[in-house]
Design a protein around this motif. Structure first.
Motif, PDB file in Angstrom:
ATOM      1  N   GLY A 213       0.787  -1.223   0.000  1.00 52.48           N
ATOM      2  CA  GLY A 213       0.000   0.000   0.000  1.00 52.48           C
ATOM      3  C   GLY A 213       0.820   1.275   0.000  1.00 52.48           C
ATOM      4  N   VAL A 214       2.081   1.200  -0.446  1.00 53.36           N
ATOM      5  CA  VAL A 214       2.943   2.382  -0.429  1.00 53.36           C
ATOM      6  C   VAL A 214       2.937   3.113  -1.761  1.00 53.36           C
ATOM      7  CG1 VAL A 214       4.413   1.429   1.376  1.00 53.36           C
ATOM      8  CG2 VAL A 214       5.026   1.062  -1.026  1.00 53.36           C
ATOM      9  N   ILE A 215       2.316   2.518  -2.798  1.00 54.89           N
ATOM     10  CA  ILE A 215       2.154   3.218  -4.066  1.00 54.89           C
ATOM     11  C   ILE A 215       0.694   3.149  -4.488  1.00 54.89           C
ATOM     12  CG2 ILE A 215       4.514   2.778  -4.849  1.00 54.89           C
ATOM     13  CD1 ILE A 215       3.438   0.548  -6.642  1.00 54.89           C
ATOM     14  N   GLU A 216       0.293   4.101  -5.309  1.00 57.36           N
ATOM     15  CA  GLU A 216      -1.061   4.119  -5.839  1.00 57.36           C
ATOM     16  C   GLU A 216      -1.151   3.169  -7.038  1.00 57.36           C
ATOM     17  OE1 GLU A 216      -3.495   5.625  -4.500  1.00 57.36           O
ATOM     18  OE2 GLU A 216      -2.581   7.112  -3.168  1.00 57.36           O
ATOM     19  N   PRO A 217      -2.201   2.362  -7.140  1.00 59.35           N
ATOM     20  CA  PRO A 217      -2.298   1.390  -8.231  1.00 59.35           C
ATOM     21  C   PRO A 217      -2.804   1.986  -9.545  1.00 59.35           C
ATOM     22  CG  PRO A 217      -4.165   1.150  -6.759  1.00 59.35           C
ATOM     23  CD  PRO A 217      -3.270   2.198  -6.141  1.00 59.35           C
ATOM     24  N   THR A 218      -3.112   3.257  -9.541  1.00 61.67           N
ATOM     25  CA  THR A 218      -3.489   3.931 -10.783  1.00 61.67           C
ATOM     26  C   THR A 218      -2.350   4.874 -11.180  1.00 61.67           C
ATOM     27  OG1 THR A 218      -4.654   5.624  -9.526  1.00 61.67           O
ATOM     28  CG2 THR A 218      -5.963   3.790 -10.351  1.00 61.67           C
ATOM     29  N   ASP A 219      -2.333   5.252 -12.437  1.00 58.05           N
ATOM     30  CA  ASP A 219      -1.258   6.085 -12.981  1.00 58.05           C
ATOM     31  C   ASP A 219       0.089   5.376 -12.904  1.00 58.05           C
ATOM     32  OD1 ASP A 219      -0.018   8.268 -14.157  1.00 58.05           O
ATOM     33  OD2 ASP A 219       0.272   9.313 -12.247  1.00 58.05           O
ATOM     34  N   LEU A 220       0.099   4.072 -13.164  1.00 56.03           N
ATOM     35  CA  LEU A 220       1.349   3.329 -13.273  1.00 56.03           C
ATOM     36  C   LEU A 220       1.889   3.497 -14.692  1.00 56.03           C
ATOM     37  CD1 LEU A 220       0.201  -0.003 -11.565  1.00 56.03           C
ATOM     38  CD2 LEU A 220       1.418   1.907 -10.488  1.00 56.03           C
ATOM     39  N   VAL A 221       3.181   3.767 -14.787  1.00 57.94           N
ATOM     40  CA  VAL A 221       3.804   3.985 -16.094  1.00 57.94           C
ATOM     41  C   VAL A 221       5.082   3.170 -16.167  1.00 57.94           C
ATOM     42  CG1 VAL A 221       4.809   5.670 -17.677  1.00 57.94           C
ATOM     43  CG2 VAL A 221       2.868   6.325 -16.241  1.00 57.94           C
ATOM     44  N   ALA A 222       5.285   2.464 -17.275  1.00 53.94           N
ATOM     45  CA  ALA A 222       6.504   1.682 -17.462  1.00 53.94           C
ATOM     46  C   ALA A 222       6.994   1.834 -18.894  1.00 53.94           C
ATOM     47  CB  ALA A 222       6.252   0.213 -17.143  1.00 53.94           C
ATOM     48  N   VAL A 223       8.285   2.033 -19.026  1.00 56.37           N
ATOM     49  CA  VAL A 223       8.940   2.058 -20.333  1.00 56.37           C
ATOM     50  C   VAL A 223      10.013   0.984 -20.311  1.00 56.37           C
ATOM     51  CG1 VAL A 223      10.277   3.392 -21.990  1.00 56.37           C
ATOM     52  CG2 VAL A 223       8.479   4.514 -20.645  1.00 56.37           C
ATOM     53  N   LEU A 224       9.993   0.111 -21.326  1.00 53.44           N
ATOM     54  CA  LEU A 224      10.877  -1.046 -21.344  1.00 53.44           C
ATOM     55  C   LEU A 224      11.785  -1.026 -22.560  1.00 53.44           C
ATOM     56  CD1 LEU A 224       8.171  -1.871 -19.780  1.00 53.44           C
ATOM     57  CD2 LEU A 224       8.808  -4.208 -20.302  1.00 53.44           C
TER      58      LEU A 224
ATOM     59  N   VAL B  71      -2.480   1.083 -16.039  1.00 56.25           N
ATOM     60  CA  VAL B  71      -1.053   1.016 -16.356  1.00 56.25           C
ATOM     61  C   VAL B  71      -0.847   1.349 -17.822  1.00 56.25           C
ATOM     62  CG1 VAL B  71      -1.213  -1.482 -16.776  1.00 56.25           C
ATOM     63  CG2 VAL B  71       1.026  -0.432 -16.317  1.00 56.25           C
ATOM     64  N   SER B  72       0.131   2.187 -18.087  1.00 52.56           N
ATOM     65  CA  SER B  72       0.534   2.497 -19.451  1.00 52.56           C
ATOM     66  C   SER B  72       1.981   2.052 -19.602  1.00 52.56           C
ATOM     67  CB  SER B  72       0.412   3.995 -19.724  1.00 52.56           C
ATOM     68  OG  SER B  72       0.915   4.314 -21.015  1.00 52.56           O
ATOM     69  N   PHE B  73       2.188   1.068 -20.486  1.00 54.20           N
ATOM     70  CA  PHE B  73       3.575   0.657 -20.685  1.00 54.20           C
ATOM     71  C   PHE B  73       3.928   0.679 -22.158  1.00 54.20           C
ATOM     72  CE2 PHE B  73       2.318  -3.715 -21.705  1.00 54.20           C
ATOM     73  CZ  PHE B  73       3.407  -4.224 -22.388  1.00 54.20           C
ATOM     74  N   THR B  74       5.161   1.087 -22.403  1.00 51.59           N
ATOM     75  CA  THR B  74       5.645   1.243 -23.766  1.00 51.59           C
ATOM     76  C   THR B  74       6.937   0.467 -23.936  1.00 51.59           C
ATOM     77  OG1 THR B  74       4.718   3.484 -23.858  1.00 51.59           O
ATOM     78  CG2 THR B  74       6.342   2.889 -25.543  1.00 51.59           C
ATOM     79  N   PRO B  75       6.940  -0.576 -24.761  1.00 49.16           N
ATOM     80  CA  PRO B  75       8.186  -1.298 -25.051  1.00 49.16           C
ATOM     81  C   PRO B  75       8.961  -0.591 -26.160  1.00 49.16           C
ATOM     82  CG  PRO B  75       6.333  -2.423 -26.060  1.00 49.16           C
ATOM     83  CD  PRO B  75       5.766  -1.213 -25.371  1.00 49.16           C
ATOM     84  N   VAL B  76      10.262  -0.574 -25.993  1.00 49.92           N
ATOM     85  CA  VAL B  76      11.146   0.042 -26.983  1.00 49.92           C
ATOM     86  C   VAL B  76      12.152  -1.007 -27.449  1.00 49.92           C
ATOM     87  CG1 VAL B  76      12.836   1.865 -27.432  1.00 49.92           C
ATOM     88  CG2 VAL B  76      10.892   2.306 -25.905  1.00 49.92           C
ATOM     89  N   LEU B  77      12.150  -1.283 -28.725  1.00 47.61           N
ATOM     90  CA  LEU B  77      13.053  -2.270 -29.296  1.00 47.61           C
ATOM     91  C   LEU B  77      14.451  -1.680 -29.399  1.00 47.61           C
ATOM     92  CD1 LEU B  77      12.599  -5.168 -30.417  1.00 47.61           C
ATOM     93  CD2 LEU B  77      12.489  -4.131 -32.701  1.00 47.61           C
ATOM     94  N   VAL B  78      15.446  -2.373 -28.835  1.00 47.18           N
ATOM     95  CA  VAL B  78      16.823  -1.883 -28.841  1.00 47.18           C
ATOM     96  C   VAL B  78      17.744  -2.990 -29.365  1.00 47.18           C
ATOM     97  CG1 VAL B  78      16.398  -0.286 -26.940  1.00 47.18           C
ATOM     98  CG2 VAL B  78      17.230  -2.593 -26.441  1.00 47.18           C
TER      99      VAL B  78
ATOM    100  N   SER C  44       9.745   1.388 -14.217  1.00 48.92           N
ATOM    101  CA  SER C  44       8.334   1.530 -13.849  1.00 48.92           C
ATOM    102  C   SER C  44       8.213   2.576 -12.751  1.00 48.92           C
ATOM    103  CB  SER C  44       7.770   0.192 -13.342  1.00 48.92           C
ATOM    104  OG  SER C  44       7.979  -0.837 -14.287  1.00 48.92           O
ATOM    105  N   THR C  45       7.231   3.457 -12.877  1.00 51.08           N
ATOM    106  CA  THR C  45       7.028   4.485 -11.861  1.00 51.08           C
ATOM    107  C   THR C  45       5.579   4.486 -11.388  1.00 51.08           C
ATOM    108  OG1 THR C  45       6.381   6.359 -13.284  1.00 51.08           O
ATOM    109  CG2 THR C  45       8.741   5.869 -13.087  1.00 51.08           C
ATOM    110  N   ALA C  46       5.410   4.924 -10.135  1.00 49.86           N
ATOM    111  CA  ALA C  46       4.079   4.976  -9.527  1.00 49.86           C
ATOM    112  C   ALA C  46       4.030   6.118  -8.525  1.00 49.86           C
ATOM    113  CB  ALA C  46       3.767   3.655  -8.828  1.00 49.86           C
ATOM    114  N   ARG C  47       2.846   6.658  -8.331  1.00 50.53           N
ATOM    115  CA  ARG C  47       2.682   7.716  -7.329  1.00 50.53           C
ATOM    116  C   ARG C  47       2.822   7.151  -5.923  1.00 50.53           C
ATOM    117  NH1 ARG C  47      -2.072   9.522 -10.250  1.00 50.53           N
ATOM    118  NH2 ARG C  47      -3.321   8.731  -8.539  1.00 50.53           N
ATOM    119  N   LEU C  48       3.527   7.907  -5.077  1.00 53.55           N
ATOM    120  CA  LEU C  48       3.613   7.548  -3.667  1.00 53.55           C
ATOM    121  C   LEU C  48       2.243   7.653  -3.016  1.00 53.55           C
ATOM    122  CD1 LEU C  48       6.824   9.360  -2.388  1.00 53.55           C
ATOM    123  CD2 LEU C  48       6.352   6.928  -2.121  1.00 53.55           C
ATOM    124  N   ALA C  49       1.895   6.688  -2.176  1.00 49.71           N
ATOM    125  CA  ALA C  49       0.664   6.793  -1.396  1.00 49.71           C
ATOM    126  C   ALA C  49       0.831   7.890  -0.349  1.00 49.71           C
ATOM    127  CB  ALA C  49       0.356   5.459  -0.725  1.00 49.71           C
ATOM    128  N   PRO C  50      -0.244   8.578   0.000  1.00 52.63           N
ATOM    129  CA  PRO C  50      -0.154   9.657   0.982  1.00 52.63           C
ATOM    130  C   PRO C  50       0.478   9.189   2.292  1.00 52.63           C
ATOM    131  CG  PRO C  50      -2.299   9.681  -0.088  1.00 52.63           C
ATOM    132  CD  PRO C  50      -1.611   8.431  -0.547  1.00 52.63           C
TER     133      PRO C  50
END
Length: 348
Positions: free
Chosen positions: A167-178, A231-238, A248-254
């Protein structure tokens, strides 16, 4: 006891990696390998690095050929394993490295994959945190049907699940770039996967919430305790042949502190043999996971942005596929979970 093993889809990258691990597994003996267009060829013709298995010849991929084995690993494109595995005996341990049995929501399957829905099997991510304090490995004990997770899913789920459960991060507004290597797309000939297209370039794909691994990530984080996930995640081919580096980033819970965040991940993975949290200030490289069944995790708190940043690295063909398959099979059969697997990578 030695278990007889068949591998379907043995000519592909995932099938080849499963075979590489099986070749040195003390409790498994590979007796049958199958393929489609490569059937009839010696295994060494398509997997020349597997010298200890060069005596094997690729057979046709049919239920009749696969039946009669103690364990069957299936490494086929999505939509191909469902009908095949329906014809195998109930007592056979079947481990599917593809997507056909991962999703519990039939509507999600229809939206992201399409075609026949073959139902969900026991989910093969032993370290997946459950909201009640347990892990997924309890569900794998004695299982005879296991679905191996997607590789991108593994990197994001293992990165974020501790924060969700604690419960230390918010489960909405999750963003990941891979950053991902092209081996995850398999051996099929595609222009965008040619060396001349990849070298010296990076390119995003499946942008805007359309990647097929999206519902699987949501499914896992809900198991970990999230009531609602976005969750919004974007894969990047390298240009690296194998590996995933997920940021991956997430908002801190209050009211959450950096110490609370660190404690959540430390508690989650303290006893895990293959998921390792790095010391504060250190972050993983994909190179350190090549050939190993490890997911290495670095953790930080961006105080100014009010977000947790998790960097997770793994080998998409190992911990992302074949390693998870062997690890889950070990648990299902009552073998030591780490049998035939290593935490040591290959360098340079």
């Amino acid at each position: 006891m030695t278990y007889s093993v068949a591998v379907a889809g043995a000519s592909g990258y995932a099938g080849g990696e499963v075979l590489r691990l099986l070749a040195s597994h003390p409790d498994f003996e590979v007796t049958t390998v199958t393929a489609h267009q490569n059937a009839g060829q010696p295994l060494w013709a398509v997997q020349p690095h597997l010298r200890s298995l060069s005596h094997l010849t690729l057979s046709e991929t049919t239920p009749e050929v696969l039946a009669g084995h103690d364990v069957v690993f299936v490494a086929l494109p999505h939509g191909k394993s469902g009908e095949l595995t329906d014809g195998l005996p109930e007592g056979t341990l079947v481990v599917d490295c593809g997507a056909d049995h991962r999703l519990t929501d039939e509507s999600a399957w229809a939206q992201f994959y399409g075609g026949d829905y073959f139902g969900a099997w026991d989910y093969g991510m032993p370290e997946l945190l459950h909201a009640d304090g347990g892990t997924q490995r309890a569900s794998l004990e004695g299982s005879r049907r296991i679905a191996v997770p997607g590789c991108n899913v593994t990197a994001i789920t293992l990165g974020l699940a501790p924060g969700i459960r604690a419960g230390v991060i918010e489960p909405t507004d999750l963003v990941a770039v891979l950053a991902v290597g092209p081996s995850g797309a398999g051996k099929s000939l595609r222009t965008d996967l040619l060396a001349s297209e990849l070298m010296g370039s990076a390119s995003a794909y499946a942008v805007g919430g359309v990647h097929r691994h999206t519902p699987e990530i949501v499914q896992n984080l809900r198991v970990a305790g999230a009531e609602w996930v976005t969750v919004s995640f974007t894969p990047v081919l390298v240009p690296m042949s194998r590996g995933i580096l997920a940021t991956s980033t997430a908002r801190l819970a209050p009211g959450t502190t950096a110490a609370d965040v660190r404690a959540a991940w430390e508690q989650a993975y303290a006893d895990e043999p293959f998921v390792q949290l790095l010391p504060p200030g250190q972050f993983p490289r994909t190179a350190d996971t090549v050939g190993a069944n490890t997911c290495l995790i670095g953790l930080a708190v961006d105080e100014a942005a009010g977000r947790v940043v998790v960097v997770s690295a793994l080998d998409n063909l190992m911990k992302g596929t074949a390693g998870a398959a062997i690890q889950s099979a070990n648990i299902a059969l009552g073998l030591p979970e780490t049998t035939g697997l290593t935490t040591d990578g290959v360098a340079p």
